[in-house]
Design a protein around this motif. Structure first.
Motif, PDB file in Angstrom:
ATOM      1  N   CYS A  73       0.514  -1.398   0.081  1.00  0.00           N
ATOM      2  CA  CYS A  73      -0.209  -0.178  -0.162  1.00  0.00           C
ATOM      3  C   CYS A  73       0.503   1.032  -0.199  1.00  0.00           C
ATOM      4  O   CYS A  73      -0.025   2.492  -0.369  1.00  0.00           O
ATOM      5  CB  CYS A  73      -0.973   0.154   1.644  1.00  0.00           C
ATOM      6  SG  CYS A  73      -2.334  -1.159   1.235  1.00  0.00           S
ATOM      7  N   ARG A 113      -1.589   6.561  -2.717  1.00  0.00           N
ATOM      8  CA  ARG A 113       0.052   5.691  -3.087  1.00  0.00           C
ATOM      9  C   ARG A 113       0.526   6.103  -3.702  1.00  0.00           C
ATOM     10  O   ARG A 113       1.473   6.261  -3.954  1.00  0.00           O
ATOM     11  CB  ARG A 113      -0.969   4.332  -3.213  1.00  0.00           C
ATOM     12  CG  ARG A 113       0.124   3.331  -3.538  1.00  0.00           C
ATOM     13  CD  ARG A 113      -0.547   1.811  -3.860  1.00  0.00           C
ATOM     14  NE  ARG A 113       0.986   0.957  -3.832  1.00  0.00           N
ATOM     15  CZ  ARG A 113       1.051   0.230  -4.985  1.00  0.00           C
ATOM     16  NH1 ARG A 113       0.864   0.655  -6.170  1.00  0.00           N
ATOM     17  NH2 ARG A 113       2.606  -0.695  -4.975  1.00  0.00           N
ATOM     18  N   PHE A 147      -7.693   5.584  -3.010  1.00  0.00           N
ATOM     19  CA  PHE A 147      -6.073   5.168  -2.221  1.00  0.00           C
ATOM     20  C   PHE A 147      -5.316   5.138  -3.280  1.00  0.00           C
ATOM     21  O   PHE A 147      -4.285   4.903  -3.278  1.00  0.00           O
ATOM     22  CB  PHE A 147      -6.660   3.310  -2.321  1.00  0.00           C
ATOM     23  CG  PHE A 147      -5.594   2.277  -1.902  1.00  0.00           C
ATOM     24  CD1 PHE A 147      -4.791   1.665  -0.898  1.00  0.00           C
ATOM     25  CD2 PHE A 147      -5.360   1.962  -3.224  1.00  0.00           C
ATOM     26  CE1 PHE A 147      -3.951   1.291  -0.805  1.00  0.00           C
ATOM     27  CE2 PHE A 147      -4.242   0.540  -2.954  1.00  0.00           C
ATOM     28  CZ  PHE A 147      -3.718   0.268  -1.875  1.00  0.00           C
ATOM     29  N   PHE A 154      -4.059   3.183   2.882  1.00  0.00           N
ATOM     30  CA  PHE A 154      -5.493   2.099   3.413  1.00  0.00           C
ATOM     31  C   PHE A 154      -6.504   2.673   4.192  1.00  0.00           C
ATOM     32  O   PHE A 154      -7.407   2.400   3.808  1.00  0.00           O
ATOM     33  CB  PHE A 154      -4.689   0.784   4.194  1.00  0.00           C
ATOM     34  CG  PHE A 154      -6.006  -0.439   4.341  1.00  0.00           C
ATOM     35  CD1 PHE A 154      -6.551  -0.928   2.981  1.00  0.00           C
ATOM     36  CD2 PHE A 154      -6.351  -0.617   4.911  1.00  0.00           C
ATOM     37  CE1 PHE A 154      -7.662  -1.234   3.023  1.00  0.00           C
ATOM     38  CE2 PHE A 154      -7.466  -1.347   5.209  1.00  0.00           C
ATOM     39  CZ  PHE A 154      -8.136  -2.211   4.182  1.00  0.00           C
TER      40      PHE A 154
END
Length: 366
Positions: free
Chosen positions: A9, A76, A72, A36
């Protein structure tokens, strides 16, 4: 296994990170966990916000899941593209566009949860707004019907006044002929003489007119009252048809506007909380010292860069050398007699073949 998932992640290179110390791995696992759980919060917030729009839990959760994946992926990407250079100012300038993006994401995430946290207060504000809208709606609709109703009521008043006026005249004549019969007025002779009869006949004629007027005016009044009742019924129908629109005045934009009417300080602290959550991976990476992973990643990237530059320079040198060698080869071949005689023979044969083919073509034409 959970640690490995959080490392993924974080967007770090797992092959390089596996060669680093446990502390370095834990650092990136913590960054990945923040990424996350930020996405999880985005999923919850988006699902609730969309539920206020669609009123369907499955549709809201589906699009909320898509939004969570988007957040997400953005987080990331933001964390993985910040490179440690050892200079905080350079790193901050590198991360500044990503920090601005993180602020925007934090606003988008925090707002739906604020709506849920302050739901009761928002409902109270919406109730007051709905009541105001209901009153305003009834007044606006009434403005369409009241002028006509007022005119009809005036017509009824005029008709009733005509009856009252006529009744007053009839009553006055009644009192006159009674007084004549009693001898208290008029001729002052007791009894029902010719004058009494004249006044009685005049009263009876006016009474007949009164009864006819009552009959006609009451029919007109009844018709007018039916019109008024119909208009009032139309008014009630219009109010009933528009009221559901006011009752459904609790969509996303209405709730956001209602939230803005509440004290700003609690909402501001909730925004700061989500801003801290959203920017924490970036801040953590900016504040952390340059570690083993960063050195190894830099070494691998610079090695690839050096290899690419070396290959490029080598190809350019080889191309330059090939040009020079080819120039020398063709210059030497230019003065060879054997090559000249060979090409002369081949050119001669080619010209003969061309002449024979032309001859055959001309002969077929003739």
């Amino acid at each position: 296994m959970l640690k490995q998932f959080f490392i993924i992640c974080s967007g770090s290179d797992t092959d390089i990170l596996n060669t680093c110390s446990k502390g370095e791995q834990n650092k990136y696992a913590g960054i990945g966990a923040t990424v996350f759980f930020t996405a999880v919060m985005a999923f919850i917030a988006a699902s609730f916000a969309l539920y206020t729009v669609f009123d369907n839990i499955y549709t809201s959760m589906f699009f909320g899941f898509i939004w969570g994946l988007l957040i997400f992926n953005l987080d990331r990407y933001i964390v993985s593209t910040i490179k440690k250079t050892g200079n905080f100012l350079d790193e901050f300038l590198q991360a500044s566009p990503r920090i601005i993006l993180a602020v925007i994401i934090a606003i988008v995430i925090s707002k739906p949860l604020e709506l849920k946290i302050f739901e009761k207060e928002i409902n109270q504000v919406l109730l007051e707004q709905k009541n105001d809208l209901t009153v305003a709606n009834k007044n606006q609709i009434a403005e369409q019907f009241n002028p006509t109703i007022n005119l009809l009521n005036k017509d009824i008043t005029v008709l009733q006044q005509d009856i009252a006026t006529k009744e007053a005249e009839v009553n006055a004549l009644y009192n006159t002929y009674i007084a004549e019969a009693e001898g208290t007025a008029g001729t002052k002779l007791l009894g029902k003489g010719p004058v009494y009869k004249e006044k009685r006949d005049k009263h009876d004629a006016l009474l007949a007119e009164l009864q006819l007027l009552k009959k006609e005016n009451q029919a007109k009044i009844a018709a007018t009252e039916n019109q008024i009742a119909s208009l009032k019924g139309n008014y009630e129908t219009e109010v009933a048809n528009t009221q559901p629109i006011i009752n459904n005045f609790d969509g996303l934009m209405a709730r956001v506007n209602a939230l803005n009417k509440l004290p700003w300080l609690p909402s501001f602290f909730i925004f700061l909380l989500f801003l801290a959550i959203e920017t924490s991976p970036i801040i953590a990476k900016l504040l952390s010292p340059k570690g083993t992973y960063d050195y190894k990643l830099e070494d691998e990237e610079t090695a690839v860069k050096s290899n690419v530059l070396q290959n490029k320079n080598q190809r350019e040198a080889m191309l330059k050398a090939n040009f020079a060698i080819n120039d020398r080869i063709y210059a030497d071949l230019e003065n060879e007699d054997e090559l000249y005689k060979y090409k002369r023979t081949k050119a001669r044969e080619l010209m003969q073949l061309q002449a024979d083919a032309f001859y055959k073509q001309q002969k077929n034409i003739l």
